[in-house]
Design a protein around this motif. Structure first.
Motif, short mmCIF file in Angstrom:
data_model
loop_
_atom_site.label_atom_id
_atom_site.label_comp_id
_atom_site.label_asym_id
_atom_site.label_seq_id
_atom_site.Cartn_x
_atom_site.Cartn_y
_atom_site.Cartn_z
N ILE A 1 19.17 67.58 33.65
CA ILE A 1 17.99 66.90 34.20
C ILE A 1 18.24 65.40 34.18
O ILE A 1 18.86 64.88 33.24
N ILE A 2 17.72 64.68 35.16
CA ILE A 2 17.72 63.22 35.15
C ILE A 2 16.28 62.77 35.23
O ILE A 2 15.51 63.26 36.06
N GLY A 3 15.91 61.86 34.35
CA GLY A 3 14.55 61.33 34.34
C GLY A 3 14.44 60.17 33.38
O GLY A 3 15.42 59.72 32.78
N ASP A 4 13.22 59.67 33.23
CA ASP A 4 12.95 58.54 32.35
C ASP A 4 12.64 59.06 30.96
O ASP A 4 11.77 59.92 30.79
N LEU A 5 13.33 58.53 29.97
CA LEU A 5 13.17 58.95 28.59
C LEU A 5 12.09 58.11 27.90
O LEU A 5 12.13 56.89 27.95
N HIS A 6 11.12 58.79 27.32
CA HIS A 6 10.06 58.11 26.56
C HIS A 6 10.02 58.69 25.16
O HIS A 6 9.87 59.90 25.00
N LEU A 7 10.19 57.83 24.18
CA LEU A 7 10.23 58.26 22.79
C LEU A 7 9.16 57.51 22.01
O LEU A 7 9.41 56.46 21.45
N GLU A 8 7.97 58.04 22.02
CA GLU A 8 6.88 57.50 21.24
C GLU A 8 6.42 58.56 20.25
O GLU A 8 6.87 59.70 20.31
N LYS B 1 7.02 66.60 33.11
CA LYS B 1 7.62 66.10 31.89
C LYS B 1 8.07 67.26 31.00
O LYS B 1 7.42 68.30 30.95
N ILE B 2 9.19 67.04 30.33
CA ILE B 2 9.78 68.04 29.45
C ILE B 2 9.84 67.44 28.05
O ILE B 2 10.34 66.34 27.85
N TRP B 3 9.34 68.18 27.06
CA TRP B 3 9.30 67.74 25.67
C TRP B 3 10.70 67.74 25.06
O TRP B 3 11.51 68.63 25.33
N ILE B 4 10.97 66.73 24.24
CA ILE B 4 12.22 66.67 23.49
C ILE B 4 11.85 66.38 22.04
O ILE B 4 11.22 65.37 21.75
N LYS C 1 16.15 53.46 19.97
CA LYS C 1 15.97 52.13 20.56
C LYS C 1 16.90 51.88 21.73
O LYS C 1 16.55 51.16 22.65
N LYS C 2 18.08 52.48 21.72
CA LYS C 2 19.06 52.25 22.78
C LYS C 2 18.64 52.87 24.11
O LYS C 2 18.92 52.33 25.17
N MET C 3 18.00 54.04 24.06
CA MET C 3 17.74 54.79 25.29
C MET C 3 16.26 54.86 25.68
O MET C 3 15.94 55.26 26.79
N ASN C 4 15.37 54.50 24.78
CA ASN C 4 13.95 54.60 25.07
C ASN C 4 13.57 53.76 26.29
O ASN C 4 13.93 52.59 26.40
N GLY C 5 12.89 54.39 27.24
CA GLY C 5 12.45 53.71 28.45
C GLY C 5 13.49 53.65 29.56
O GLY C 5 13.22 53.10 30.62
N GLY D 1 4.84 70.65 23.04
CA GLY D 1 4.68 69.23 22.79
C GLY D 1 3.29 68.89 22.30
O GLY D 1 2.49 69.77 21.99
N HIS D 2 3.00 67.62 22.24
CA HIS D 2 1.71 67.14 21.76
C HIS D 2 0.58 67.70 22.61
O HIS D 2 0.54 67.52 23.81
N LEU D 3 -0.31 68.42 21.99
CA LEU D 3 -1.48 69.06 22.63
C LEU D 3 -1.10 70.03 23.75
O LEU D 3 -1.91 70.33 24.61
N GLY D 4 0.14 70.50 23.75
CA GLY D 4 0.58 71.45 24.77
C GLY D 4 0.59 70.88 26.18
O GLY D 4 0.45 71.61 27.15
N LEU D 5 0.80 69.57 26.31
CA LEU D 5 0.74 68.91 27.61
C LEU D 5 2.06 68.93 28.38
O LEU D 5 2.11 68.47 29.51
#
Length: 135
Positions: free
Chosen positions: A62-69, A81-84, A98-102, A117-121
């Protein structure tokens, strides 16, 4: 006799310095088994959201934007969106946070369909990550 001007020597020194700086960059932008990227075809996140059960327990790229919050960890596109939860076995999550977030990344991993994931979203999750690279 060979004569080199001061201007040419200065240019040469600058080029050597730039090469040195580039070679000293230790920040890795990929982790895991890079050979998998050649062997596994890219899947769009849209395909996963529309037919997630068709890909259950498959190894996907998969290619996409990584969000780590805190409660929002995943790979995103406009359509889904796919949960990691972890980047294991490719690497520890903390080492790339920190290197890959965003950033836009390529991820290869074992996909599990279903709400998670969070709240099954999220429309599914990567249970294991075998390769991750900043694009």
């Amino acid at each position: 006799m060979l004569y080199i001007s001061l201007k040419e020597v200065t240019k040469f020194k600058i080029l050597i310095f730039i090469g040195f700086l580039i070679s000293c960059n230790k920040e890795k932008t990929e982790f895991g088994n890079a050979e998998l990227s050649q062997r596994i075809n890219l899947i769009e996140i849209t395909d996963l959201t529309e037919n997630s059960s068709d890909f259950d327990n498959d190894t996907l790229k998969i290619i996409g934007d990584l969000h780590l919050e805190l409660e929002n960890k995943g790979i995103f596109s406009k359509s889904g969106k796919i949960w990691i939860d972890s980047f294991k076995p490719a690497t520890e999550l903390d080492t790339v946070w920190k290197k890959m977030n965003g950033k836009t990344v390529e991820i290869i991993g074992l996909y599990k369909s279903g709400k998670t994931g969070h709240l099954g979203l999220y429309n599914g999750e990567f249970k294991e990550i075998y390769y991750i690279k900043v694009n």
